[in-house]
Design a protein around this motif. Structure first.
Motif, PDB file in Angstrom:
ATOM      1  N   LYS A  36      14.367 -13.154   6.527  1.00 24.60           N
ATOM      2  CA  LYS A  36      14.387 -11.917   7.311  1.00 24.60           C
ATOM      3  C   LYS A  36      14.710 -12.267   8.756  1.00 24.60           C
ATOM      4  O   LYS A  36      14.071 -13.140   9.348  1.00 24.60           O
ATOM      5  CB  LYS A  36      13.019 -11.217   7.246  1.00 24.60           C
ATOM      6  CG  LYS A  36      12.913  -9.937   8.061  1.00 24.60           C
ATOM      7  CD  LYS A  36      13.761  -8.822   7.486  1.00 24.60           C
ATOM      8  CE  LYS A  36      13.581  -7.522   8.257  1.00 24.60           C
ATOM      9  NZ  LYS A  36      14.475  -6.451   7.731  1.00 24.60           N
ATOM     10  N   ALA A  37      15.725 -11.596   9.315  1.00 19.51           N
ATOM     11  CA  ALA A  37      16.134 -11.849  10.705  1.00 19.51           C
ATOM     12  C   ALA A  37      16.030 -10.574  11.516  1.00 19.51           C
ATOM     13  O   ALA A  37      16.247  -9.470  11.016  1.00 19.51           O
ATOM     14  CB  ALA A  37      17.556 -12.388  10.755  1.00 19.51           C
ATOM     15  N   PHE A  38      15.680 -10.723  12.786  1.00 16.52           N
ATOM     16  CA  PHE A  38      15.674  -9.629  13.752  1.00 16.52           C
ATOM     17  C   PHE A  38      16.601 -10.022  14.905  1.00 16.52           C
ATOM     18  O   PHE A  38      16.437 -11.095  15.489  1.00 16.52           O
ATOM     19  CB  PHE A  38      14.262  -9.371  14.288  1.00 16.52           C
ATOM     20  CG  PHE A  38      13.281  -8.905  13.241  1.00 16.52           C
ATOM     21  CD1 PHE A  38      13.234  -7.576  12.859  1.00 16.52           C
ATOM     22  CD2 PHE A  38      12.413  -9.806  12.635  1.00 16.52           C
ATOM     23  CE1 PHE A  38      12.327  -7.141  11.896  1.00 16.52           C
ATOM     24  CE2 PHE A  38      11.504  -9.395  11.681  1.00 16.52           C
ATOM     25  CZ  PHE A  38      11.470  -8.055  11.304  1.00 16.52           C
ATOM     26  N   SER A  39      17.552  -9.177  15.201  1.00 17.01           N
ATOM     27  CA  SER A  39      18.510  -9.448  16.286  1.00 17.01           C
ATOM     28  C   SER A  39      19.173 -10.811  16.120  1.00 17.01           C
ATOM     29  O   SER A  39      19.396 -11.534  17.100  1.00 17.01           O
ATOM     30  CB  SER A  39      17.820  -9.357  17.657  1.00 17.01           C
ATOM     31  OG  SER A  39      17.232  -8.096  17.840  1.00 17.01           O
ATOM     32  N   GLY A  40      19.447 -11.172  14.861  1.00 13.58           N
ATOM     33  CA  GLY A  40      20.145 -12.425  14.590  1.00 13.58           C
ATOM     34  C   GLY A  40      19.281 -13.662  14.599  1.00 13.58           C
ATOM     35  O   GLY A  40      19.772 -14.772  14.401  1.00 13.58           O
ATOM     36  N   VAL A  41      17.963 -13.484  14.829  1.00 15.90           N
ATOM     37  CA  VAL A  41      17.050 -14.629  14.855  1.00 15.90           C
ATOM     38  C   VAL A  41      16.112 -14.535  13.657  1.00 15.90           C
ATOM     39  O   VAL A  41      15.489 -13.500  13.424  1.00 15.90           O
ATOM     40  CB  VAL A  41      16.229 -14.665  16.164  1.00 15.90           C
ATOM     41  CG1 VAL A  41      15.218 -15.805  16.136  1.00 15.90           C
ATOM     42  CG2 VAL A  41      17.159 -14.812  17.360  1.00 15.90           C
ATOM     43  N   TYR A  42      16.007 -15.646  12.889  1.00 15.11           N
ATOM     44  CA  TYR A  42      15.175 -15.646  11.695  1.00 15.11           C
ATOM     45  C   TYR A  42      13.686 -15.585  12.041  1.00 15.11           C
ATOM     46  O   TYR A  42      13.169 -16.402  12.800  1.00 15.11           O
ATOM     47  CB  TYR A  42      15.430 -16.900  10.861  1.00 15.11           C
ATOM     48  CG  TYR A  42      16.658 -16.815   9.978  1.00 15.11           C
ATOM     49  CD1 TYR A  42      16.667 -15.971   8.860  1.00 15.11           C
ATOM     50  CD2 TYR A  42      17.791 -17.583  10.253  1.00 15.11           C
ATOM     51  CE1 TYR A  42      17.786 -15.882   8.044  1.00 15.11           C
ATOM     52  CE2 TYR A  42      18.918 -17.515   9.440  1.00 15.11           C
ATOM     53  CZ  TYR A  42      18.905 -16.645   8.332  1.00 15.11           C
ATOM     54  OH  TYR A  42      20.018 -16.569   7.533  1.00 15.11           O
ATOM     55  N   ALA A  43      12.995 -14.594  11.464  1.00 16.00           N
ATOM     56  CA  ALA A  43      11.532 -14.570  11.492  1.00 16.00           C
ATOM     57  C   ALA A  43      11.003 -15.301  10.267  1.00 16.00           C
ATOM     58  O   ALA A  43       9.958 -15.952  10.310  1.00 16.00           O
ATOM     59  CB  ALA A  43      11.022 -13.132  11.510  1.00 16.00           C
ATOM     60  N   ASN A  44      11.724 -15.168   9.145  1.00 11.36           N
ATOM     61  CA  ASN A  44      11.464 -15.923   7.915  1.00 11.36           C
ATOM     62  C   ASN A  44      12.790 -16.482   7.416  1.00 11.36           C
ATOM     63  O   ASN A  44      13.787 -15.764   7.386  1.00 11.36           O
ATOM     64  CB  ASN A  44      10.882 -15.028   6.817  1.00 11.36           C
ATOM     65  CG  ASN A  44       9.488 -14.505   7.104  1.00 11.36           C
ATOM     66  OD1 ASN A  44       9.144 -13.399   6.710  1.00 11.36           O
ATOM     67  ND2 ASN A  44       8.673 -15.285   7.793  1.00 11.36           N
ATOM     68  N   GLU A  45      12.782 -17.749   7.024  1.00 12.18           N
ATOM     69  CA  GLU A  45      14.017 -18.365   6.531  1.00 12.18           C
ATOM     70  C   GLU A  45      13.749 -19.171   5.258  1.00 12.18           C
ATOM     71  O   GLU A  45      13.075 -20.197   5.293  1.00 12.18           O
ATOM     72  CB  GLU A  45      14.622 -19.270   7.612  1.00 12.18           C
ATOM     73  CG  GLU A  45      15.964 -19.865   7.229  1.00 12.18           C
ATOM     74  CD  GLU A  45      16.590 -20.695   8.346  1.00 12.18           C
ATOM     75  OE1 GLU A  45      17.672 -21.261   8.104  1.00 12.18           O
ATOM     76  OE2 GLU A  45      16.004 -20.776   9.444  1.00 12.18           O
ATOM     77  N   ASP A  46      14.214 -18.635   4.138  1.00 15.88           N
ATOM     78  CA  ASP A  46      14.163 -19.330   2.845  1.00 15.88           C
ATOM     79  C   ASP A  46      12.735 -19.778   2.488  1.00 15.88           C
ATOM     80  O   ASP A  46      12.503 -20.927   2.128  1.00 15.88           O
ATOM     81  CB  ASP A  46      15.109 -20.532   2.856  1.00 15.88           C
ATOM     82  CG  ASP A  46      15.379 -21.066   1.441  1.00 15.88           C
ATOM     83  OD1 ASP A  46      15.403 -20.246   0.499  1.00 15.88           O
ATOM     84  OD2 ASP A  46      15.529 -22.288   1.288  1.00 15.88           O
ATOM     85  N   ILE A  47      11.801 -18.835   2.575  1.00 24.16           N
ATOM     86  CA  ILE A  47      10.392 -19.169   2.328  1.00 24.16           C
ATOM     87  C   ILE A  47      10.032 -18.924   0.868  1.00 24.16           C
ATOM     88  O   ILE A  47      10.416 -17.915   0.280  1.00 24.16           O
ATOM     89  CB  ILE A  47       9.467 -18.340   3.250  1.00 24.16           C
ATOM     90  CG1 ILE A  47       9.657 -18.790   4.701  1.00 24.16           C
ATOM     91  CG2 ILE A  47       8.005 -18.505   2.841  1.00 24.16           C
ATOM     92  CD1 ILE A  47       8.840 -18.019   5.698  1.00 24.16           C
TER      93      ILE A  47
END
Length: 506
Positions: A11-22
């Motif tokens: 999950k990304a917000f404004s192009g920045v990952y808050a969650n990445e491949d968890i």
């Protein structure tokens, strides 16, 4: 068999990952801890599971079936409940009314009589003592949390998600709460507890998944790990938990409170005959169970409340008639225990929140006209010095409510702990913060003390009080039960004073 599997969640917000491949797996009858710094992605991951957010990619399997919840209502209907860090109870309504709010049975409204019987049964079964007819506004924080858990259990959940559940609880309330979790576990419930407290993870969890910067770092069996390994995985380095404490000569008194009293309109005494001094170059810790006058004491010193008797002196000057702004200009700053209500305007940007105390002063404004360059320089300096993590590429324009709790607290500290401050009143400054942010805040307060300035530290965390304080004053019933020097203080002595025993009777 796993009751929950989250696979490759991003999950990304404004192009920045808050969650990445968890990836996360939770078993039935397990207490699974989700550990990470503020902003590591813990709450975002659980909000995806609970239907508040939709994942950009990845899959969720619930009881072996692939699911995608469009809303919390969908998640609750499938047996998943979540108790958020900030409770979602209607203050004017009763416990019973909050628990059955929005529920229907066969298309009809729930019978309050039947609901009361079931609530009492659940409360007795799991040790969740509450009064069904009590109004939420009259309950303690610990009692409100019990209502939230009962609300979830009433809806027949199989998995309970708890977001920072002990952040506002006393040590005794935390012990009672853990007993509730153990009972739920023994009944076969699955529990996910979002936390950053090492001691709690070791005490209550079966397994722990660690997140850092939106990624899963490690999954460990709690019985096979230790706090040192957990903290290293969590912040990427070993925790520095010892401080350089400079020895001072007697530098004199910064603040003196003489016979301070504070009464309500009904003559109830919130503060009763407080005589207290804070020296230059010291941290005076204030210990006590929440609700014994600590916040009222802080607000009297800051000028938020007007004491009904006695006088407050600062740097040899009687400041009894000075208001909050005047006291701030004299060098008294205040870090509130409720950053959302008193410390920040959460819908404003980081930059604007930094300006709240000095918006009418040079170099930030002159004759009512703002100096944009000076304002932006101040905000950027705060971001760099206090290592504030902003959202995406927005930097100082980040909306404050979108930042993690730890970064919100850093904004307040950056604003309140400036070069002109002579005394910092810090009320629960590390409550709800992860170990990395806690370490940073504690070091900042110690730096103030080591630079010959003063700190009044109010904290429910006795470990924090003992680690930082030169002297410790314990409050009970609006009075000072006793003052202990660092060398004579220990948990047992402080505990006796917190329970109402005087120092003379010890």
């Amino acid at each position: 068999m796993a009751i929950l599997e989250m696979k490759h969640i991003s999950k990304a917000f404004s192009g920045v990952y808050a969650n990445e491949d968890i990836q996360l797996t939770v078993e039935k009858g397990e207490i699974h801890a989700l550990l990470g710094e503020n902003g590591a992605g813990k709450t975002t991951l659980m909000n995806i599971l609970f239907g508040i957010y939709t994942a950009d990619s990845g899959e969720i399997y619930w009881k072996g079936k692939k699911v995608q919840f469009a809303s919390p209502k969908d998640a609750i209907a499938q047996g998943i409940g979540m108790v958020h860090q900030h409770f979602s109870l209607v203050q004017k309504m009763t416990v019973l009314e909050n628990i059955i709010l929005g529920l229907k049975q066969d298309g009809l409204f729930i019978s309050k009589m039947d609901a009361r019987i079931r609530i009492v049964e659940l409360a007795e079964k799991y040790g969740l003592k509450v009064r069904p007819d009590a109004r939420i506004r009259d309950l303690s924080v610990g009692e409100q949390q019990r209502v939230e858990i009962l609300k979830a259990l009433y809806r027949d959940v199989d998995l309970l998600i708890l977001d920072e559940p002990t952040g506002v609880l006393t040590p005794k309330e935390t012990e009672d709460f853990f007993e509730v979790l153990r009972k739920l576990k023994s009944e076969g419930y699955a529990v996910i507890i979002i936390t950053h407290r090492m001691s709690e993870i070791m005490a209550i969890s079966d397994r722990v998944t660690i997140l850092r910067d939106g990624k899963k770092v490690k999954e460990l069996v709690t019985a096979e790990t230790n706090p040192k390994e957990l903290s290293t995985c969590m912040i990427g380095r070993e925790l520095q938990d010892d401080f350089e404490i400079k020895e001072h000569q007697d530098l004199g008194v910064a603040l003196e409170m003489k016979n301070i009293g504070l009464e309500t309109k009904t003559k109830h005494k919130l503060l009763d005959g407080i005589n207290l001094t804070v020296k230059k170059g010291e941290i005076l810790g204030i210990a006590g169970v929440d609700g014994n006058g600590q916040t009222e004491l802080a607000e009297v010193i800051a000028g938020i409340r007007k004491n009904t008797s006695g006088d407050v002196w600062f740097m040899g000057e009687n400041i009894q008639k000075a208001n909050v702004k005047q006291r701030f200009e004299k060098g008294i700053s205040y870090i509130s225990d409720d950053r959302h209500a008193d410390g920040l305007v959460i819908d404003m940007s980081l930059k604007d929140n930094m300006l709240l105390k000095n918006y009418d002063k040079e170099p930030f404004s002159k004759r009512g006209i703002f100096n944009r360059k000076a304002i932006e320089e101040q905000a950027q300096k705060a971001i760099n010095k206090f290592q504030i993590k902003t959202t995406g590429t927005t930097g100082m324009e980040s909306v404050t409510k979108l930042l993690s709790g730890g970064n919100q607290q850093k904004i307040i500290i950056a604003r309140e702990v400036n070069d002109d401050v002579q005394m910092v009143i810090a009320n629960q400054p590390t409550r709800g913060l992860d170990i990395g942010a806690t370490e940073f805040v504690r070091q900042t307060l110690m730096d103030v003390r080591n630079s010959n300035r003063s700190v009044l530290l109010i904290s429910a965390d006795l470990e924090e009080i003992l680690a930082l304080s030169d002297r410790i004053a314990v409050m009970f019933g609006g009075k000072i039960a006793g003052v202990l020097d660092r060398r004579e203080a220990d948990v047992q002595k402080i505990g006796l004073l917190m329970g109402g025993m005087t120092k003379e009777a010890m």
